[in-house]
Design a protein around this motif. Sequence first.
Motif, PDB file in Angstrom:
ATOM      1  N   ALA A 150       3.720  10.888  -5.790  1.00  0.00           N
ATOM      2  CA  ALA A 150       4.833  11.598  -6.432  1.00  0.00           C
ATOM      3  C   ALA A 150       4.400  12.120  -7.801  1.00  0.00           C
ATOM      4  O   ALA A 150       4.686  13.272  -8.159  1.00  0.00           O
ATOM      5  CB  ALA A 150       6.032  10.665  -6.562  1.00  0.00           C
ATOM      6  N   ILE A 151       3.685  11.270  -8.557  1.00  0.00           N
ATOM      7  CA  ILE A 151       3.246  11.681  -9.895  1.00  0.00           C
ATOM      8  C   ILE A 151       2.271  12.856  -9.801  1.00  0.00           C
ATOM      9  O   ILE A 151       2.433  13.892 -10.467  1.00  0.00           O
ATOM     10  CB  ILE A 151       2.570  10.491 -10.614  1.00  0.00           C
ATOM     11  CG1 ILE A 151       3.547   9.334 -10.796  1.00  0.00           C
ATOM     12  CG2 ILE A 151       1.982  10.940 -11.948  1.00  0.00           C
ATOM     13  CD1 ILE A 151       4.677   9.594 -11.744  1.00  0.00           C
ATOM     14  N   LEU A 160      15.083   2.449  -6.733  1.00  0.00           N
ATOM     15  CA  LEU A 160      16.382   2.383  -6.074  1.00  0.00           C
ATOM     16  C   LEU A 160      16.104   2.119  -4.603  1.00  0.00           C
ATOM     17  O   LEU A 160      15.274   2.811  -3.983  1.00  0.00           O
ATOM     18  CB  LEU A 160      17.117   3.719  -6.257  1.00  0.00           C
ATOM     19  CG  LEU A 160      18.538   3.812  -5.728  1.00  0.00           C
ATOM     20  CD1 LEU A 160      19.472   2.874  -6.488  1.00  0.00           C
ATOM     21  CD2 LEU A 160      19.051   5.251  -5.842  1.00  0.00           C
ATOM     22  N   PHE A 161      16.773   1.105  -4.044  1.00  0.00           N
ATOM     23  CA  PHE A 161      16.540   0.701  -2.647  1.00  0.00           C
ATOM     24  C   PHE A 161      15.043   0.472  -2.392  1.00  0.00           C
ATOM     25  O   PHE A 161      14.509   0.818  -1.353  1.00  0.00           O
ATOM     26  CB  PHE A 161      17.046   1.752  -1.655  1.00  0.00           C
ATOM     27  CG  PHE A 161      18.465   2.166  -1.893  1.00  0.00           C
ATOM     28  CD1 PHE A 161      19.486   1.210  -1.957  1.00  0.00           C
ATOM     29  CD2 PHE A 161      18.800   3.510  -2.070  1.00  0.00           C
ATOM     30  CE1 PHE A 161      20.793   1.591  -2.186  1.00  0.00           C
ATOM     31  CE2 PHE A 161      20.111   3.889  -2.306  1.00  0.00           C
ATOM     32  CZ  PHE A 161      21.118   2.930  -2.358  1.00  0.00           C
ATOM     33  N   GLY A 162      14.368  -0.068  -3.389  1.00  0.00           N
ATOM     34  CA  GLY A 162      12.953  -0.382  -3.218  1.00  0.00           C
ATOM     35  C   GLY A 162      12.031   0.819  -3.263  1.00  0.00           C
ATOM     36  O   GLY A 162      10.844   0.714  -2.994  1.00  0.00           O
ATOM     37  N   ILE A 163      12.580   1.991  -3.597  1.00  0.00           N
ATOM     38  CA  ILE A 163      11.732   3.192  -3.673  1.00  0.00           C
ATOM     39  C   ILE A 163      11.658   3.649  -5.122  1.00  0.00           C
ATOM     40  O   ILE A 163      12.686   3.737  -5.816  1.00  0.00           O
ATOM     41  CB  ILE A 163      12.305   4.305  -2.770  1.00  0.00           C
ATOM     42  CG1 ILE A 163      12.220   3.848  -1.296  1.00  0.00           C
ATOM     43  CG2 ILE A 163      11.546   5.609  -2.962  1.00  0.00           C
ATOM     44  CD1 ILE A 163      12.911   4.770  -0.328  1.00  0.00           C
ATOM     45  N   ALA A 164      10.437   3.959  -5.580  1.00  0.00           N
ATOM     46  CA  ALA A 164      10.232   4.295  -6.980  1.00  0.00           C
ATOM     47  C   ALA A 164      10.989   5.567  -7.366  1.00  0.00           C
ATOM     48  O   ALA A 164      11.113   6.504  -6.568  1.00  0.00           O
ATOM     49  CB  ALA A 164       8.746   4.475  -7.268  1.00  0.00           C
ATOM     50  N   ALA A 165      11.481   5.574  -8.607  1.00  0.00           N
ATOM     51  CA  ALA A 165      12.263   6.722  -9.093  1.00  0.00           C
ATOM     52  C   ALA A 165      11.478   8.026  -8.978  1.00  0.00           C
ATOM     53  O   ALA A 165      12.033   9.082  -8.652  1.00  0.00           O
ATOM     54  CB  ALA A 165      12.669   6.489 -10.543  1.00  0.00           C
ATOM     55  N   THR A 175       0.835  -1.204   0.000  1.00  0.00           N
ATOM     56  CA  THR A 175       0.000   0.000   0.000  1.00  0.00           C
ATOM     57  C   THR A 175       0.867   1.249   0.000  1.00  0.00           C
ATOM     58  O   THR A 175       0.680   2.159  -0.823  1.00  0.00           O
ATOM     59  CB  THR A 175      -0.911   0.017   1.239  1.00  0.00           C
ATOM     60  OG1 THR A 175      -1.696  -1.167   1.246  1.00  0.00           O
ATOM     61  CG2 THR A 175      -1.814   1.239   1.237  1.00  0.00           C
ATOM     62  N   LEU A 176       1.802   1.293   0.913  1.00  0.00           N
ATOM     63  CA  LEU A 176       2.600   2.520   1.040  1.00  0.00           C
ATOM     64  C   LEU A 176       3.405   2.783  -0.224  1.00  0.00           C
ATOM     65  O   LEU A 176       3.533   3.933  -0.649  1.00  0.00           O
ATOM     66  CB  LEU A 176       3.518   2.419   2.259  1.00  0.00           C
ATOM     67  CG  LEU A 176       2.772   2.386   3.603  1.00  0.00           C
ATOM     68  CD1 LEU A 176       3.766   2.365   4.754  1.00  0.00           C
ATOM     69  CD2 LEU A 176       1.819   3.570   3.745  1.00  0.00           C
ATOM     70  N   SER A 177       3.916   1.729  -0.850  1.00  0.00           N
ATOM     71  CA  SER A 177       4.737   2.004  -2.034  1.00  0.00           C
ATOM     72  C   SER A 177       3.839   2.460  -3.188  1.00  0.00           C
ATOM     73  O   SER A 177       4.217   3.351  -3.948  1.00  0.00           O
ATOM     74  CB  SER A 177       5.591   0.784  -2.404  1.00  0.00           C
ATOM     75  OG  SER A 177       4.838  -0.140  -3.135  1.00  0.00           O
ATOM     76  N   ASN A 178       2.651   1.887  -3.289  1.00  0.00           N
ATOM     77  CA  ASN A 178       1.728   2.354  -4.329  1.00  0.00           C
ATOM     78  C   ASN A 178       1.308   3.802  -4.086  1.00  0.00           C
ATOM     79  O   ASN A 178       1.326   4.629  -5.000  1.00  0.00           O
ATOM     80  CB  ASN A 178       0.469   1.476  -4.363  1.00  0.00           C
ATOM     81  CG  ASN A 178       0.726   0.200  -5.124  1.00  0.00           C
ATOM     82  OD1 ASN A 178       1.619   0.131  -5.965  1.00  0.00           O
ATOM     83  ND2 ASN A 178      -0.034  -0.833  -4.817  1.00  0.00           N
ATOM     84  N   VAL A 179       0.907   4.061  -2.853  1.00  0.00           N
ATOM     85  CA  VAL A 179       0.412   5.408  -2.534  1.00  0.00           C
ATOM     86  C   VAL A 179       1.506   6.453  -2.754  1.00  0.00           C
ATOM     87  O   VAL A 179       1.256   7.503  -3.354  1.00  0.00           O
ATOM     88  CB  VAL A 179      -0.126   5.457  -1.094  1.00  0.00           C
ATOM     89  CG1 VAL A 179      -0.324   6.899  -0.638  1.00  0.00           C
ATOM     90  CG2 VAL A 179      -1.444   4.699  -0.994  1.00  0.00           C
TER      91      VAL A 179
END
Lengths: 257, 318
Positions: free
Chosen positions: B45-46, B159-164, B36-40
């Motif tokens: 960011a976009i 990078l390190f599991g976090i989206a660019a 959830t957190l990575s999607n959100v």
Amino acid sequence: MTQQPLIQVKNLDLYFGAFHALKNVSVDFNAGELIGLVGDNGAGKTTLIRVLCGIHAPTKGEVFFDGRKVEKFHPKLAIDQGIETIQQSVGLCDNLSIARNFYLGREPVKRILGIPFLDFAKMREKSSRVIRQFGLRENVSADDEVERLSGGERQSVKIGRAVEFKNRVVIMDEPTNHLSVREREHVNELAVQLKEQGLLVIYITHDIFQVHKLADRVVIMENGEKVADASTDSMSAEALEDVIRQGGRVVEKQEAV
Amino acid sequence: MKYLVRSQGFGATVGVIAMLAVFTVIDFSGWWTVQTLSNVTQFTAILALVALGQALVIMTKEIDLSVGSIYGLTGVAFITLEPSLGVPGSLIVALFIAAIAGFVQGTAVVKGELPSMIVTLGGLFAARGIIYVWTGGSVHNFSPDARTHALTRLLGGELFGIAAAIYWVGIISLLLSIMLWGTRFGNRLLATGGSRESAESRGVRTDRVKTAAFVLCSLLAGFAGILTLCNQPQTHVTLGENMELEAISAAVIGGCLLTGGRGSILGVILGALIVVSFRYELIALGAPSSWYITFVGAVLIVAVIFNQKLARFLGHSV
Ligand SMILES: Nc1ncnc2c1ncn2[C@@H]1O[C@H](COP(=O)(O)OP(=O)(O)OP(=O)(O)O)[C@@H](O)[C@H]1O
Ligand SMILES: [Mg+2]
């Protein structure tokens, strides 16, 4: 009077839509002169100087600066020519600090890695030092937003700015509005000093006796027309007041005789 | 603390804290997951990039309704031009198209003295129409080569599991903050929004400032579209639809006053976080997706009331 006028206005007409705000106005302004511009409310004083400082473009007629015809009217061009104006109703952005307003349009920068960043230290220090002379209280900081200032304090920012950036012409549109007695005197002294330094000073006011004391020449406007243009030596303050009260008719009669 | 309350982003900060508290209570196990957190955060960011551009325009006291279409158009250009221009080439051309769109609209607003609401509404339809004509309504994909291109990965990978996109929004928001508060252009932009006449009387070319804001806004919207497509290289004609509403909501929730001259970069990012979180969580909770729009509307109204009260409390005239 063989020198050419610094600013020459020739047969100027200006319309706001259908409203005829300036009617065939011609007037010369010389360097080193302090000129009083007077007349009733709505006579067109502010409109006239707004043409000189580039805010309005005339509908008809010409303006010459230093002998050259002004082709394009924009405040930036007027400022670059050396015309500094204390405006009557605009000039301050409420959302910005005193320092940011003071330097708006000519912000000093400090280069870091070649990139020009605002020089906040200079902006704060210089602006508060200059404005304090014209009545900004000690407890107001240059970082405070202009919105929180009193009428007199706002005026002091505009005046300080004109002093800082004075160049060849200083136009003051009712500069002593909102000012207390002491600051009023200070501004009037300032107008004379600027003139003595060789600048052209155009001073708009409703205080006839004051302007008669200060000015070399007085231009009277009425209903968008110039109705009189006389040196203060040739006209008493009382006569001046009469002309304004009667809307310039006295002068016309005198000329007709 | 005093500085925090005085900043325009205060309302959004409170909003994010309240929202996280509520989500924690009603859906602890669903919300606090890596997925959830990575999607959100990725979607945030976009949207934040688009909303930041919008914020610049709002700060000049204009509005840009075309950002969703520009986002889509730039994305479509990036994908469909890639076979002939390569990834870097199509990236540059796509951004150039975005800049032109912003320039044309900005110029129409300042030279034509037209309301930006109308001009950019025209832009919204015009750019969407071009998308339909250009794609013929079909879906376009990146080739496998283009997908693995270094630039595609730099913009759409992680990078390190976090989206660019999150790194990009970090860098860009930092640059925008510096530009807005620390440069001449920023000072003049804020002045233009605060009082156009006053700024103009001090020699500020407010027409140029506004045009520049529109160009930056379109560039950021276009860049957001490119980031999205580098992550998921597939275009669709509806790419970016309704995004203008989300972007304006995020900017307003983030404390940008429509009266111009005031805003907060951090607030806009938090505003985007609120909008995206609501969308995500409502869907996760099984609400019909159409409800989400209603919720965003409600949040927007609450935010406007809060931010206005806050502004009045601070003594601003709004
Ligand atoms: N931007 C404008 N649009 C339309 N009419 C205007 C505009 N500016 C001024 N006027 C009109 O032009 C006339 C002259 O106004 P102006 O401000 O020049 O008067 P003034 O001599 O400066 O008066 P005051 O002493 O009250 O400042 C007024 O009738 C005013 O209503
Ligand atoms: Mg006036």
